[in-house]
Design a protein around this motif. Structure first.
Motif, PDB file in Angstrom:
ATOM      1  N   VAL A   1       0.841  -1.200   0.000  1.00  0.00           N
ATOM      2  CA  VAL A   1       0.000   0.000   0.000  1.00  0.00           C
ATOM      3  C   VAL A   1       0.877   1.251   0.000  1.00  0.00           C
ATOM      4  N   LEU A   2       1.968   1.230   0.756  1.00  0.00           N
ATOM      5  CA  LEU A   2       2.904   2.359   0.729  1.00  0.00           C
ATOM      6  C   LEU A   2       3.463   2.566  -0.673  1.00  0.00           C
ATOM      7  N   PHE A   3       3.834   1.456  -1.302  1.00  0.00           N
ATOM      8  CA  PHE A   3       4.378   1.521  -2.655  1.00  0.00           C
ATOM      9  C   PHE A   3       3.345   2.091  -3.630  1.00  0.00           C
ATOM     10  N   LEU A   4       2.123   1.575  -3.572  1.00  0.00           N
ATOM     11  CA  LEU A   4       1.070   2.075  -4.453  1.00  0.00           C
ATOM     12  C   LEU A   4       0.792   3.550  -4.198  1.00  0.00           C
ATOM     13  N   GLY A   5       0.799   3.927  -2.945  1.00  0.00           N
ATOM     14  CA  GLY A   5       0.553   5.326  -2.604  1.00  0.00           C
ATOM     15  C   GLY A   5       1.614   6.250  -3.169  1.00  0.00           C
TER      16      GLY A   5
END
Length: 162
Positions: free
Chosen positions: A104-108
């Protein structure tokens, strides 16, 4: 002015440090969960070996009191395997949730979107599962300690010192 024009934005050091801390937290947590999984699996293997030895001893002994003690000991060991299974399952889910938080951090960062609620849910689930895994492992440790005390007291009662 940025020391690397065009590469790093002109942001205060606190926001860059926060970004690095946020990115590293799931990695450290995943490393810790991996270590816990190794510990839990090793412990489960030792308990399983002990069950096998106790079953072999039960098959060869004829004394009724010793057979009753061995059956009770095997039941105790089976309860410990359930606790260790719960520890492994919870730690694995915690690890998966940690990976989810990192994803999720990466996608964000790729989409430059607000994923804070997903991040809180995934990381929160990772923490809750890890705490649950440690609680189940603590129960196994207490069960092992209790089983050791039972075995020691049984051995003293059946084999008194001369």
């Amino acid at each position: 002015m940025s020391p690397f024009p065009g590469i790093l934005p002109d942001e205060p050091i606190d926001s860059v440090a926060h970004l690095i801390q946020t990115a590293l937290t799931p990695i450290f947590m995943l490393s810790g969960i991996g270590t816990l999984l190794n510990l839990f699996n090793t412990r489960l293997a030792r308990v399983s070996d002990h069950i096998e030895k106790s079953n072999d001893a039960l098959a060869t002994t004829k004394a009724p009191t010793e057979r009753r003690h061995l059956r009770q000991h095997i039941r105790h060991l089976h309860r410990r395997t359930l606790l260790l299974d719960a520890s492994i399952l919870l730690a694995a889910v915690g690890g998966a949730a940690t990976c989810g938080a990192a994803f999720v951090l990466f996608l964000g960062s790729l989409r430059d979107s607000s994923v804070a609620s997903w991040l809180v849910v995934m990381f929160g689930m990772a923490l809750i599962c890890t705490v649950g895994a440690l609680a189940a492992f603590l129960c196994d440790s207490l069960a092992a300690w209790h089983g050791l005390r039972m075995t020691t007291s049984w051995a003293r009662s059946t084999h008194p010192k001369d």
